[in-house]
Design a protein around this motif. Structure first.
Motif, PDB file in Angstrom:
ATOM      1  N   GLY A  58      60.221 -65.685 -58.992  1.00 43.12           N
ATOM      2  CA  GLY A  58      60.015 -66.897 -58.553  1.00 43.12           C
ATOM      3  C   GLY A  58      61.261 -67.789 -58.603  1.00 43.12           C
ATOM      4  N   ALA A  59      61.566 -67.910 -59.302  1.00 44.80           N
ATOM      5  CA  ALA A  59      63.231 -69.069 -59.932  1.00 44.80           C
ATOM      6  C   ALA A  59      64.173 -68.245 -58.637  1.00 44.80           C
ATOM      7  CB  ALA A  59      63.139 -68.670 -61.519  1.00 44.80           C
ATOM      8  N   LEU A  60      64.344 -66.595 -58.989  1.00 47.24           N
ATOM      9  CA  LEU A  60      66.019 -66.034 -58.321  1.00 47.24           C
ATOM     10  C   LEU A  60      65.267 -65.596 -57.495  1.00 47.24           C
ATOM     11  CD1 LEU A  60      67.845 -64.667 -60.251  1.00 47.24           C
ATOM     12  CD2 LEU A  60      66.645 -62.725 -60.280  1.00 47.24           C
ATOM     13  N   PHE A  61      64.165 -66.219 -56.611  1.00 40.34           N
ATOM     14  CA  PHE A  61      63.919 -65.381 -54.965  1.00 40.34           C
ATOM     15  C   PHE A  61      63.103 -66.463 -54.755  1.00 40.34           C
ATOM     16  CE2 PHE A  61      64.720 -61.325 -56.775  1.00 40.34           C
ATOM     17  CZ  PHE A  61      66.128 -61.171 -56.095  1.00 40.34           C
ATOM     18  N   PRO A  62      62.809 -67.564 -54.727  1.00 37.34           N
ATOM     19  CA  PRO A  62      62.165 -68.953 -53.958  1.00 37.34           C
ATOM     20  C   PRO A  62      61.028 -68.536 -52.542  1.00 37.34           C
ATOM     21  CG  PRO A  62      64.283 -69.996 -54.275  1.00 37.34           C
ATOM     22  CD  PRO A  62      64.471 -68.329 -54.468  1.00 37.34           C
ATOM     23  N   PRO A  63      59.812 -68.692 -53.222  1.00 37.46           N
ATOM     24  CA  PRO A  63      59.387 -68.082 -51.916  1.00 37.46           C
ATOM     25  C   PRO A  63      59.651 -69.068 -50.679  1.00 37.46           C
ATOM     26  CG  PRO A  63      57.772 -68.080 -53.634  1.00 37.46           C
ATOM     27  CD  PRO A  63      58.832 -68.943 -54.686  1.00 37.46           C
ATOM     28  N   SER A  64      60.208 -70.207 -50.773  1.00 37.90           N
ATOM     29  CA  SER A  64      60.404 -71.294 -50.219  1.00 37.90           C
ATOM     30  C   SER A  64      61.582 -71.098 -49.288  1.00 37.90           C
ATOM     31  CB  SER A  64      60.847 -72.500 -50.916  1.00 37.90           C
ATOM     32  OG  SER A  64      61.301 -72.033 -51.596  1.00 37.90           O
ATOM     33  N   ASP A  65      62.458 -69.845 -49.730  1.00 38.93           N
ATOM     34  CA  ASP A  65      63.385 -69.559 -48.751  1.00 38.93           C
ATOM     35  C   ASP A  65      63.419 -68.993 -47.908  1.00 38.93           C
ATOM     36  OD1 ASP A  65      66.085 -69.010 -48.354  1.00 38.93           O
ATOM     37  OD2 ASP A  65      66.721 -68.169 -50.312  1.00 38.93           O
ATOM     38  N   PRO A  66      64.206 -68.971 -46.724  1.00 36.81           N
ATOM     39  CA  PRO A  66      63.218 -67.743 -45.619  1.00 36.81           C
ATOM     40  C   PRO A  66      64.298 -66.874 -45.914  1.00 36.81           C
ATOM     41  CG  PRO A  66      64.567 -70.552 -44.902  1.00 36.81           C
ATOM     42  CD  PRO A  66      64.312 -70.046 -46.498  1.00 36.81           C
ATOM     43  N   ALA A  67      64.957 -66.742 -46.378  1.00 38.60           N
ATOM     44  CA  ALA A  67      65.758 -65.536 -46.527  1.00 38.60           C
ATOM     45  C   ALA A  67      65.036 -64.883 -47.113  1.00 38.60           C
ATOM     46  CB  ALA A  67      67.018 -65.699 -47.571  1.00 38.60           C
ATOM     47  N   TYR A  68      63.588 -64.897 -47.980  1.00 31.46           N
ATOM     48  CA  TYR A  68      63.369 -63.444 -48.165  1.00 31.46           C
ATOM     49  C   TYR A  68      61.852 -63.596 -47.574  1.00 31.46           C
ATOM     50  CZ  TYR A  68      66.566 -64.270 -52.012  1.00 31.46           C
ATOM     51  OH  TYR A  68      67.361 -64.589 -52.758  1.00 31.46           O
ATOM     52  N   LYS A  69      61.806 -63.905 -46.369  1.00 30.89           N
ATOM     53  CA  LYS A  69      60.938 -63.173 -45.902  1.00 30.89           C
ATOM     54  C   LYS A  69      60.635 -62.938 -45.358  1.00 30.89           C
ATOM     55  CE  LYS A  69      57.580 -65.175 -42.033  1.00 30.89           C
ATOM     56  NZ  LYS A  69      56.205 -64.937 -42.852  1.00 30.89           N
ATOM     57  N   ASN A  70      59.395 -61.610 -45.398  1.00 32.24           N
ATOM     58  CA  ASN A  70      58.958 -59.835 -45.245  1.00 32.24           C
ATOM     59  C   ASN A  70      60.357 -59.050 -46.541  1.00 32.24           C
ATOM     60  OD1 ASN A  70      57.267 -60.184 -44.404  1.00 32.24           O
ATOM     61  ND2 ASN A  70      58.501 -60.718 -41.976  1.00 32.24           N
ATOM     62  N   ALA A  71      61.038 -60.394 -47.294  1.00 35.98           N
ATOM     63  CA  ALA A  71      62.262 -59.095 -47.885  1.00 35.98           C
ATOM     64  C   ALA A  71      61.545 -57.892 -48.135  1.00 35.98           C
ATOM     65  CB  ALA A  71      62.435 -59.579 -48.829  1.00 35.98           C
ATOM     66  N   ASP A  72      62.597 -57.015 -48.085  1.00 33.03           N
ATOM     67  CA  ASP A  72      62.277 -55.396 -48.578  1.00 33.03           C
ATOM     68  C   ASP A  72      62.451 -55.943 -50.209  1.00 33.03           C
ATOM     69  OD1 ASP A  72      62.126 -52.699 -49.641  1.00 33.03           O
ATOM     70  OD2 ASP A  72      63.643 -51.942 -48.450  1.00 33.03           O
ATOM     71  N   SER A  73      61.280 -55.161 -51.316  1.00 34.51           N
ATOM     72  CA  SER A  73      61.301 -55.722 -52.680  1.00 34.51           C
ATOM     73  C   SER A  73      61.924 -54.670 -53.643  1.00 34.51           C
ATOM     74  CB  SER A  73      59.750 -55.637 -53.032  1.00 34.51           C
ATOM     75  OG  SER A  73      58.893 -56.889 -52.660  1.00 34.51           O
ATOM     76  N   ARG A  74      62.601 -53.942 -52.611  1.00 37.17           N
ATOM     77  CA  ARG A  74      63.077 -52.677 -53.382  1.00 37.17           C
ATOM     78  C   ARG A  74      64.417 -53.339 -53.215  1.00 37.17           C
ATOM     79  NH1 ARG A  74      61.778 -47.780 -49.389  1.00 37.17           N
ATOM     80  NH2 ARG A  74      62.798 -49.594 -47.642  1.00 37.17           N
ATOM     81  N   MET A  75      65.236 -53.357 -52.445  1.00 35.53           N
ATOM     82  CA  MET A  75      66.649 -54.763 -52.215  1.00 35.53           C
ATOM     83  C   MET A  75      66.900 -55.702 -53.520  1.00 35.53           C
ATOM     84  SD  MET A  75      67.984 -52.835 -49.718  1.00 35.53           S
ATOM     85  CE  MET A  75      67.017 -51.262 -50.611  1.00 35.53           C
ATOM     86  N   LEU A  76      66.326 -56.587 -53.754  1.00 39.00           N
ATOM     87  CA  LEU A  76      65.353 -57.697 -54.914  1.00 39.00           C
ATOM     88  C   LEU A  76      65.251 -56.767 -55.751  1.00 39.00           C
ATOM     89  CD1 LEU A  76      62.030 -59.946 -52.746  1.00 39.00           C
ATOM     90  CD2 LEU A  76      64.806 -59.882 -52.807  1.00 39.00           C
ATOM     91  N   LEU A  77      64.990 -56.017 -56.625  1.00 38.78           N
ATOM     92  CA  LEU A  77      64.952 -55.035 -57.612  1.00 38.78           C
ATOM     93  C   LEU A  77      66.421 -54.581 -57.982  1.00 38.78           C
ATOM     94  CD1 LEU A  77      63.363 -53.380 -59.931  1.00 38.78           C
ATOM     95  CD2 LEU A  77      62.889 -51.678 -58.412  1.00 38.78           C
TER      96      LEU A  77
END
Ligand code: MG
Length: 153
Positions: A58-77
């Motif tokens: 949550g600290a790295l990829f805040p749910p409030s950040d529109p950049a992560y809307k429907n983000a592909d979790s594989r890319m986050l990993l």
């Protein structure tokens, strides 16, 4: 060597895909989330961060950040892997889901994770169980959870 532990939980809802470990599982319900909601990858990310005492997803990829809307979790990993510099030794996980039964998808999920984590499938364990129809929203098939333990160097 360092050990890390991760947990994630999402509600299930209509009109969303059910993503587990980067694999789309045929299902009437999918994870309700800001990103694609892949619980298993989210728990792995938390385990990787935990192994280095780097905080949480949550600290790295805040749910409030529109950049992560429907983000592909594989890319986050992938991003977390390159940030932490961890090399995975092995990973053990448990998915808690009432339906569908995951048995026939386990090998695909293990292969997907092995590829993402740049390791052999023999280092990736994925287990699945139900909440026996009794444990709150998990038991009623309205939620999915994942638990992960990893060893890294
Ligand atoms: Mg999550």
């Amino acid at each position: 060597m360092r050990i890390g532990q991760g947990f994630d939980l999402h509600r299930l809802t209509e009109g969303r895909r059910l993503m587990i470990g980067g694999v789309e599982i045929p299902s009437a319900l999918g994870e309700d989330a800001h990103s694609d909601g892949d619980v298993l990858i989210h728990a792995i990310i938390d385990a990787l961060l935990g192994a280095g005492a780097y905080g949480d997803i949550g600290a790295l990829f805040p749910p409030s950040d529109p950049a992560y809307k429907n983000a592909d979790s594989r890319m986050l990993l992938k991003e977390v892997l390159s940030k932490t510099g961890h090399k995975l030794i092995n990973l053990d996980s448990t998915i808690i889901l009432e339906t569908p039964k995951l048995g026939k998808y386990i090998m695909s999920i293990r292969e997907s994770l092995a590829s993402l984590l740049d390791t052999d499938v023999g280092n990736i364990s994925v287990k699945a169980k139900t909440a026996e129809g009794i444990l709150g929203e998990l038991g009623q098939g309205r939620a999915i959870a994942a638990e992960v333990v990893i060893l890294v160097e």
